[in-house]
Design an enzyme around this catalytic site. Structure first.
Site, PDB file in Angstrom:
ATOM      1  CG  ASP A  67      -1.784   1.210   1.368  1.00  0.00           C
ATOM      2  OD1 ASP A  67      -1.576   2.193   0.632  1.00  0.00           O
ATOM      3  OD2 ASP A  67      -2.682   1.199   2.227  1.00  0.00           O
ATOM      4  CE1 TYR A 160      -5.592   9.708 -12.033  1.00  0.00           C
ATOM      5  CE2 TYR A 160      -5.878  11.238 -13.859  1.00  0.00           C
ATOM      6  CZ  TYR A 160      -5.280  10.115 -13.320  1.00  0.00           C
ATOM      7  OH  TYR A 160      -4.366   9.394 -14.063  1.00  0.00           O
TER       8      TYR A 160
END
Length: 265
Positions: A67, A160
Site C-alpha cells: 500500500d 485526480y
C-alpha cells in the site's frame, strides 16, 4: 547488453496496465525488476509469468504487496528488493487511482482517497527510494507517473487532476533537492491509454451521467488525439525505459508528455 542491464528497479501499480508494461519492458532490456502492487495475489502471478522472460534476458524478478500510502510497507518493499537484487537504482512511482465524480458532488472521502494514493503515495515513494539511494552512495533515478490531467483540469475528475498536478510539483521539488546526491527525478504524462483502469473510469463516468454508453468517453477524448488513436501500454514503454536508462542521465525535473499530441505544452 540491454539498455538497463544490471539495474535494480521497482515499479508500483505493476499488477496490470501501464505498470505491468513498464516492468516487462525493463526486463526485456536486462533489468532486475520488483513488480509491486496493493493486489498481492495478482502481482505475484504477474511476477511468476515474467520469470522465464527475465531469465532469457539476463535479469531477475521479484514482487511485493504494498500500500503506497503506508510508509512502513514502502520501506519493507524497498528492503525486500535490495535483499533480492543487492541495491536500488530506479524507482517508478506509478501506482494511481481515480474515481470520477461531478465537481459539485466531490466528497471529502473521494478527495482524500485519490490524493492519498496519487499524491502522498508518490511523496512517500520518492522519499524512501531516495533514502536508500543516498545510503548506497551510487545515485539513482526516480520516475513518477503524471497524466494529461496534470496539465489541465477536467470537470468530473477534479481530485485526480489535482493529484497529478501534485506529481508534477513533487517531481520538480525532488529534482532540486536530490541533485546533490546524483539522483534524478523525472516523470511522464500519458493520455488516453487502453488499460483496465480506463475501463473502470468509463463505467464510473456512465454512473455519474457524464457518458451515456460504454466507450463514449474514450471516443470523445480520442477525437482530440493528433495521432488518431488511443494509446496501448506499449506506446508508453519506449519513454519509460529511456528514463530508466543512462540515456536520460542529463535530464531531471522534467515531465515527458506521451499523449499522441492531445495536449500541447
Amino acid at each position: 547488453m540491454g539498455r538497463v542491464s544490471g539495474r535494480s528497479c521497482i515499479v508500483t501499480g505493476a499488477a496490470q496496465g501501464i505498470g505491468r508494461a513498464i516492468g516487462e519492458a525493463l526486463l526485456e532490456q536486462g533489468a532486475d525488476v520488483c513488480f509491486a502492487d496493493i493486489n498481492g495475489d495478482k502481482v505475484a502471478t504477474v511476477a511468476a509469468e515474467n520469470r522465464q522472460k527475465a531469465n532469457s534476458y539476463g535479469g531477475q524478478v521479484t514482487h511485493a504487496a504494498v500500500d503506497v500510502t503506508d510508509r512502513e510497507q514502502v520501506r519493507a518493499m524497498i528492503d525486500h528488493t535490495v535483499s533480492q537484487f543487492g541495491k536500488l537504482d530506479v524507482k517508478f512511482n506509478n501506482a494511481g487511482v481515480n474515481k470520477p465524480m461531478n465537481f459539485l458532488d466531490v466528497t471529502d472521502e473521494n478527495w482524500h482517497f485519490i490524493m492519498g494514493v496519487n499524491g502522498l503515495g508518490c511523496m512517500i515513494g520518492m522519499q524512501e527510494a531516495a533514502r536508500q539511494m543516498i545510503a548506497q552512495g551510487t545515485g539513482g533515478k526516480i520516475i513518477n507517473t503524471a497524466s494529461i490531467a496534470s496539465r489541465q483540469g477536467f470537470d468530473n475528475v477534479a481530485p485526480y487532476c489535482a493529484s497529478k498536478w501534485a506529481v508534477v510539483s513533487l517531481t520538480q521539488s525532488g529534482a532540486r533537492d536530490l541533485a546533490k546526491h546524483d539522483i534524478t527525478v523525472t516523470g511522464f504524462a500519458p493520455g488516453v491509454v487502453a488499460t483496465e483502469m480506463w475501463e473502470e473510469v468509463d463505467r464510473d463516468l456512465m454512473e455519474i451521467g457524464a457518458a451515456e454508453r460504454p466507450g463514449q468517453a474514450m471516443e470523445e477524448f480520442s477525437a482530440e488525439i493528433l495521432r488518431g488513436r488511443v494509446a496501448q501500454p506499449e506506446d508508453i514503454t519506449g519513454t519509460t525505459t529511456f528514463l530508466a536508462s543512462q540515456d536520460s542521465d542529463y535530464m531531471t525535473g522534467q515531465i515527458v508528455m506521451i499523449d499522441g499530441g492531445m495536449t500541447l505544452v
